[in-house]
Motif scaffolding. Structure first.
Motif, mmCIF file in Angstrom:
data_model
loop_
_atom_site.group_PDB
_atom_site.id
_atom_site.type_symbol
_atom_site.label_atom_id
_atom_site.label_comp_id
_atom_site.label_asym_id
_atom_site.label_seq_id
_atom_site.Cartn_x
_atom_site.Cartn_y
_atom_site.Cartn_z
ATOM 1 N N GLU A 164 0.666 -1.333 -0.169
ATOM 2 C CA GLU A 164 0.049 -0.123 0.108
ATOM 3 C C GLU A 164 0.862 1.312 -0.019
ATOM 4 O O GLU A 164 1.649 1.249 0.891
ATOM 5 C CB GLU A 164 -0.812 -0.116 1.160
ATOM 6 C CG GLU A 164 -1.765 1.399 1.302
ATOM 7 C CD GLU A 164 -2.675 1.264 2.664
ATOM 8 O OE1 GLU A 164 -3.518 0.579 2.613
ATOM 9 O OE2 GLU A 164 -2.187 1.845 3.721
ATOM 10 N N TYR A 189 -4.184 10.305 -0.010
ATOM 11 C CA TYR A 189 -4.042 9.126 -1.131
ATOM 12 C C TYR A 189 -3.531 7.791 -0.813
ATOM 13 O O TYR A 189 -2.357 7.784 -0.319
ATOM 14 C CB TYR A 189 -3.409 9.887 -2.397
ATOM 15 C CG TYR A 189 -4.342 11.036 -2.725
ATOM 16 C CD1 TYR A 189 -5.511 10.936 -3.595
ATOM 17 C CD2 TYR A 189 -3.577 12.132 -2.576
ATOM 18 C CE1 TYR A 189 -5.953 12.319 -4.012
ATOM 19 C CE2 TYR A 189 -4.325 13.423 -3.095
ATOM 20 C CZ TYR A 189 -5.535 13.309 -3.781
ATOM 21 O OH TYR A 189 -6.051 14.348 -4.143
ATOM 22 N N ARG A 190 -4.242 6.800 -1.115
ATOM 23 C CA ARG A 190 -3.863 5.553 -0.884
ATOM 24 C C ARG A 190 -3.833 4.405 -2.228
ATOM 25 O O ARG A 190 -5.111 4.646 -2.775
ATOM 26 C CB ARG A 190 -4.795 4.654 0.135
ATOM 27 C CG ARG A 190 -4.440 5.465 1.507
ATOM 28 C CD ARG A 190 -5.336 4.628 2.495
ATOM 29 N NE ARG A 190 -5.201 5.150 3.849
ATOM 30 C CZ ARG A 190 -4.357 5.211 4.902
ATOM 31 N NH1 ARG A 190 -3.688 3.981 4.691
ATOM 32 N NH2 ARG A 190 -4.446 5.514 6.132
ATOM 33 N N GLY A 191 -2.937 3.802 -2.724
ATOM 34 C CA GLY A 191 -2.774 3.015 -3.602
ATOM 35 C C GLY A 191 -2.345 1.870 -3.233
ATOM 36 O O GLY A 191 -1.319 1.701 -2.682
ATOM 37 N N THR A 192 -3.093 0.577 -3.783
ATOM 38 C CA THR A 192 -2.651 -0.906 -3.236
ATOM 39 C C THR A 192 -2.491 -1.660 -4.583
ATOM 40 O O THR A 192 -3.155 -1.497 -5.597
ATOM 41 C CB THR A 192 -3.803 -1.489 -2.471
ATOM 42 O OG1 THR A 192 -4.902 -1.416 -3.438
ATOM 43 C CG2 THR A 192 -4.073 -0.507 -1.232
ATOM 44 N N PHE A 201 2.695 3.798 -9.355
ATOM 45 C CA PHE A 201 1.826 4.688 -8.709
ATOM 46 C C PHE A 201 2.165 6.214 -9.023
ATOM 47 O O PHE A 201 3.434 6.197 -8.871
ATOM 48 C CB PHE A 201 1.624 4.505 -7.289
ATOM 49 C CG PHE A 201 1.059 2.886 -6.855
ATOM 50 C CD1 PHE A 201 -0.138 2.799 -6.615
ATOM 51 C CD2 PHE A 201 2.030 1.942 -6.604
ATOM 52 C CE1 PHE A 201 -0.649 1.626 -6.333
ATOM 53 C CE2 PHE A 201 1.626 0.754 -6.312
ATOM 54 C CZ PHE A 201 0.246 0.532 -6.249
ATOM 55 N N TRP A 249 -1.103 3.777 -11.894
ATOM 56 C CA TRP A 249 -2.241 4.108 -11.260
ATOM 57 C C TRP A 249 -2.138 5.555 -10.688
ATOM 58 O O TRP A 249 -0.956 6.051 -10.132
ATOM 59 C CB TRP A 249 -2.273 3.254 -9.962
ATOM 60 C CG TRP A 249 -3.399 3.577 -8.916
ATOM 61 C CD1 TRP A 249 -4.512 3.033 -9.106
ATOM 62 C CD2 TRP A 249 -3.201 4.301 -7.861
ATOM 63 N NE1 TRP A 249 -5.188 3.335 -7.861
ATOM 64 C CE2 TRP A 249 -4.579 4.251 -7.249
ATOM 65 C CE3 TRP A 249 -2.320 5.375 -7.249
ATOM 66 C CZ2 TRP A 249 -4.972 5.024 -6.238
ATOM 67 C CZ3 TRP A 249 -2.688 5.873 -6.297
ATOM 68 C CH2 TRP A 249 -4.050 6.020 -5.551
ATOM 69 N N ALA A 282 -3.265 8.774 -8.704
ATOM 70 C CA ALA A 282 -4.287 9.479 -7.420
ATOM 71 C C ALA A 282 -5.623 9.967 -7.711
ATOM 72 O O ALA A 282 -6.421 9.850 -7.160
ATOM 73 C CB ALA A 282 -3.216 10.241 -6.590
ATOM 74 N N ALA A 327 -8.515 7.245 -8.026
ATOM 75 C CA ALA A 327 -8.307 6.322 -6.899
ATOM 76 C C ALA A 327 -9.870 5.737 -6.709
ATOM 77 O O ALA A 327 -9.775 4.626 -5.992
ATOM 78 C CB ALA A 327 -7.796 7.159 -5.470
ATOM 79 N N HIS A 360 -12.053 1.130 -9.371
ATOM 80 C CA HIS A 360 -11.607 -0.069 -9.154
ATOM 81 C C HIS A 360 -12.190 -1.199 -10.103
ATOM 82 O O HIS A 360 -12.732 -1.013 -11.091
ATOM 83 C CB HIS A 360 -12.368 -0.713 -7.586
ATOM 84 C CG HIS A 360 -11.869 0.463 -6.664
ATOM 85 N ND1 HIS A 360 -10.796 0.454 -6.139
ATOM 86 C CD2 HIS A 360 -12.919 1.450 -5.975
ATOM 87 C CE1 HIS A 360 -10.780 1.370 -5.119
ATOM 88 N NE2 HIS A 360 -11.994 2.038 -5.150
#
Length: 804
Positions: free
Chosen positions: A89, A95-98, A114, A200, A202, A205, A208
């Motif tokens: 992660e 902002y979070r990207g996994t 990312f 990816w 942000a 986000a 999905h």
């Protein structure tokens, strides 16, 4: 009341200003190279010589923080499950990207990138966590790595990609190292970075699942199209299923969903002949077969199959020039049975065959256009290609003032992306999520083989993001059209950068509407001015187009089939370029009847004739001495040309030269754009607009259809009258020497004889002088009655007397 009208008039901008092209001044980047695998001109520029280098200077530079998560190793296992389902992660502020999680892997490999826009960075620290996915409980914490953004290096193209490094994982407080390592690369870069398209982002986000693939920018290539020309010559040994009659034979050819038939052979024979051409459009790689069936017209509504064969398209040669193709015989499959006494079936023991001449001809990419917006004039065969004459670079900067296209969480939203098409190459920008002023700042490049071509750009709303987004009108999810722009390359000055905001205008059932503005930066760079000048005298399409031309009906059919093939092939890409997008870019419905288009084309013709009509009115005023000074000057000029006839052509050419120089001051300063006035989109009647958007066949009530049909009959009646009058005048001219009216033809023949003698005996200058002075004579010497010539011509017969 007056003051209220003034205030109201000031508040409402004019429609002309609303649809006007606007000049912009974006902060474009400097002329600096793009990455080795970047999205600029890289993969094409090598073909264009050393004059140009790959650049990325037609867009505003956008800086992003890139994080490449490559892999991890030696991760600890869960004490309860004895395994590890790790994922990474990346967290930057809010902002979070996994990454995707991998089951039962202590040495996982993700290799995901990312990207965080510099404008949205809200923290000075970047955190990368490694976690263990749990189905029931909360995901377990494995470790993390923290980066200070002030220490992140900046990568400037054409530097090679930053090498990833191994980092030891830390505990939650960052005080001690834990078991496991992760390989990362963190750097600052721009949209020219090769990692930008697949990263990816942000700002997306909220997307999905499958929607992640549908928002990425991509480049597509149209399939290579070929014409399949089948010359059906003859067949032999064609036996009908029923005895005592000769078959009424025709051949049906099918390639995919394209079906064509020959005429029924008029000769009553078992070896019929046709010598007809059936033309199809096929695309590489050839997936379909050419299926030929010999059929017998037993009854008006019943056909029986007498023979069949399926031939792979790879069997036929590709014709690159006009040399003849050799014909071949093909055996037909055993095709039927006959009934004997006792109701027993017996298979026929002979085989028929068919004589064909089949070849593949290189189709031209004008065939994937529904109208004459030609974007490519090259044949399919690469052997016939010539060197490019220039490079087209387009920077797709942004859009402004987009309107809501759908409802999202109870509010209007728009997820816009832009598509550009020129030649075989289609490009699609990334989708900017939930923004009415999206900024793409992506630059693309095309090779140009002919300057008299058009690039088409369209803006669409992405309705395939994997959520519950629904179009405002309901129905199935389709990418909605926002607007379209066309730019003709020949109207661009070479090596000049055009920065304009183009209005996005669409015609809807409610009327014409401005959907926003598309901001572009366009540059057409020429490689050789001599080659460009040479092309203006060269044929537009390859030689085969003129040696073996198609009929109008064939062109319409082939164009429609080509569009269907292109839409189907591009819809199979990943992510797909959807059918509704391809059809809108290619104007698939432009052939449908429209009262608005008919009016627009009529007034286009009237606009062309307005200059001629104005000249005729001016000359009529000169002949009637409405302005004596002008008439006297015309007399002087006429007498000079009579005395010196060798000056006539030089004077005409010099006059056009002067007009051309004078009009140079008023030349267009910017490319053309959609003209609502020219298209008659503003003054159209609501019912005519509703008729244009009606389905085919119609879905309207019978009373409305009857009213529209009566109106169409009225319009067609006027057109029919005009066409009949034109035909009548032509037939009268034709009857001068046809002796349909013996007295009229006799008078005309005698007049020709006398005129020939007079013209032979009299100098041409005298004849011209007398004719000119007679035409310019004063009104007091004119009669108000029609001339003898007019009276004689109107008395000539036409063929209208023979019509029912």
């Amino acid at each position: 009341m007056a003051s209220h009208q003034v205030r109201h008039g000031q508040a409402q901008p004019s429609r002309a200003e609303e649809y006007k092209l606007k000049h912009t001044s974006p902060q474009l980047g400097e002329r600096w190279p793009a990455g080795a695998h970047g999205r600029g001109a890289g993969w094409m520029m090598g073909l264009c010589g050393d004059k140009f280098t790959s650049t990325y200077d037609l867009v505003e530079q956008m800086y992003c923080l890139y994080v490449r998560v490559v892999k991890a190793k030696d991760l600890p296992t869960n004490a309860i499950t004895g395994s590890c389902d790790p994922y990474a992660e990346v967290k930057l502020g809010n902002y979070r990207g996994t990454t995707k999680h991998l089951e039962k892997r202590t040495n996982p490999e993700w290799n995901q990138v990312f990207a965080f826009s510099k404008e949205r960075i809200q923290s000075t620290a970047l955190e990368v966590f490694v976690k263990d996915r749990e189905v029931v409980a909360r995901d377990d914490y494995v470790g993390k790595v923290v980066f200070d953004l002030n220490e992140v290096p900046t990568r400037v193209p054409p530097d090679s990609p930053l090498a990833p490094q191994w980092y030891r994982l830390e505990d939650r407080r960052g005080d001690a190292k834990v078991r496991g390592e992760i390989m990362l690369a963190v750097w600052m870069g721009t949209q020219a970075d090769e990692a930008f398209p697949e990263a990816w982002h942000a700002d997306a986000a909220s997307v999905h699942g499958e929607g992640v693939f549908n928002i990425r920018s991509k480049v597509y290539v149209s399939p290579k199209l070929w014409y399949l020309r089948v010359n059906v010559i003859e067949a032999q040994d064609v036996q009908p299923n029923g005895k005592g009659r000769f078959p009424e034979v025709f051949i049906k050819a099918q390639v995919g969903n394209q079906v064509l038939k020959t005429r029924i052979c008029s000769a009553r024979t078992l070896s019929p002949m046709w010598n007809e051409d059936l033309v199809f459009v096929v695309a590489e790689p050839f997936e379909e077969h050419l299926v030929l069936t010999v059929e017998d017209r037993v009854q008006p509504t019943k056909d029986e199959v007498l023979g069949r064969t399926a031939l792979p398209l790879t069997l036929f040669e590709k014709r690159l020039d006009h040399r003849p193709v050799h014909s071949r015989w093909f055996n037909l499959e055993r095709f039927g049975f006959t009934v004997l006494e006792g109701q027993q079936w017996k298979e026929l023991k002979f085989s028929s065959r068919v004589h064909l001449r089949v070849c593949l001809e290189g189709a031209y990419h004008v065939m994937d256009e529904s109208t004459m917006y030609i974007s490519d004039t090259r044949p399919t065969a690469r052997q016939l290609w010539k060197q490019p004459i220039g490079v087209l670079e387009v920077g797709i900067l942004s859009a402004q003032g987009l309107i809501p296209m759908k409802m999202k969480d109870g509010r209007g939203a728009s997820d816009a992306y832009c598509v550009a098409k020129y030649g075989q190459k289609w490009v699609r920008t990334r989708t900017i999520i939930d923004s009415f002023s999206p900024k793409w700042n992506e630059q693309y490049t095309w090779e140009v083989y002919d300057p008299c071509t058009v690039i088409t750009l369209g803006v669409f709303d992405n309705c395939h993001l994997g959520g519950n987004d629904k179009p405002a009108g309901g129905g199935p999810a389709k990418d909605l059209r926002i607007g379209k722009v066309r730019i003709r390359l020949s109207t661009l000055e070479m090596d000049r950068i055009y920065t304009h905001a183009y209005p996005l205008i669409v015609l809807q059932p409610s009327g014409v509407k401005k959907m926003g503005e598309l901001q572009l930066a366009v540059r057409f760079t020429c490689l050789s001015l001599a080659n460009v000048i040479y092309l203006y005298g060269h044929t537009l399409l390859p030689k085969m187009h003129y040696i073996h031309p198609f009929t109008g009906n064939q062109v319409d059919s082939l164009r429609y089939q080509a569009m269907s093939i292109v839409a189907a092939r591009l819809g199979r890409a990943e992510p797909p370029l959807r059918k509704e997008v391809v059809e809108y870019m290619l104007d698939v419905d432009s052939h449908m009847w429209s009262m608005r288009r008919s009016k627009a084309n009529f007034f286009r013709i009237m606009s062309l004739l307005s200059g001629t009509l104005g000249t005729c009115r001016w000359f009529d005023g000169v002949c009637h001495w409405k302005n004596p000074i002008t008439t006297i000057l015309v007399h002087v000029l006429f007498l000079i040309l009579i005395c010196y006839p060798e000056l006539i052509l030089p004077m005409m050419l010099l006059y056009m030269f002067v007009i051309g120089l004078w009009n140079y001051r008023f030349r267009p300063r910017h490319p053309r754009h959609m003209d609502t006035k020219l298209s008659w989109a503003e003054a159209i009647h609501p019912d005519e607009l509703d008729e244009e958007f009606d389905t085919f066949p119609t879905s309207k009530p019978h009373d409305l259809v009857r009213m529209r049909y009566d109106r169409l009959r009225s319009v067609a009646g006027r057109i029919q009258t005009v066409a009949g009058d034109m035909a009548t005048q032509g037939e009268r001219f034709q009857s001068l020497l046809s002796w349909r009216d013996p007295r009229a033809t006799g008078l005309f023949v005698m007049f020709c004889l006398v005129a020939a003698v007079v013209l032979y005996a009299t100098p041409f200058r005298v004849i011209a002088l007398v004719a000119g002075l007679h035409t310019l004579r004063h009104p007091r010497f004119r009669s108000k009655l029609p001339s003898v010539t007019s009276n004689f011509f109107k008395r000539l017969p036409s063929r209208i007397d023979s019509m029912l």
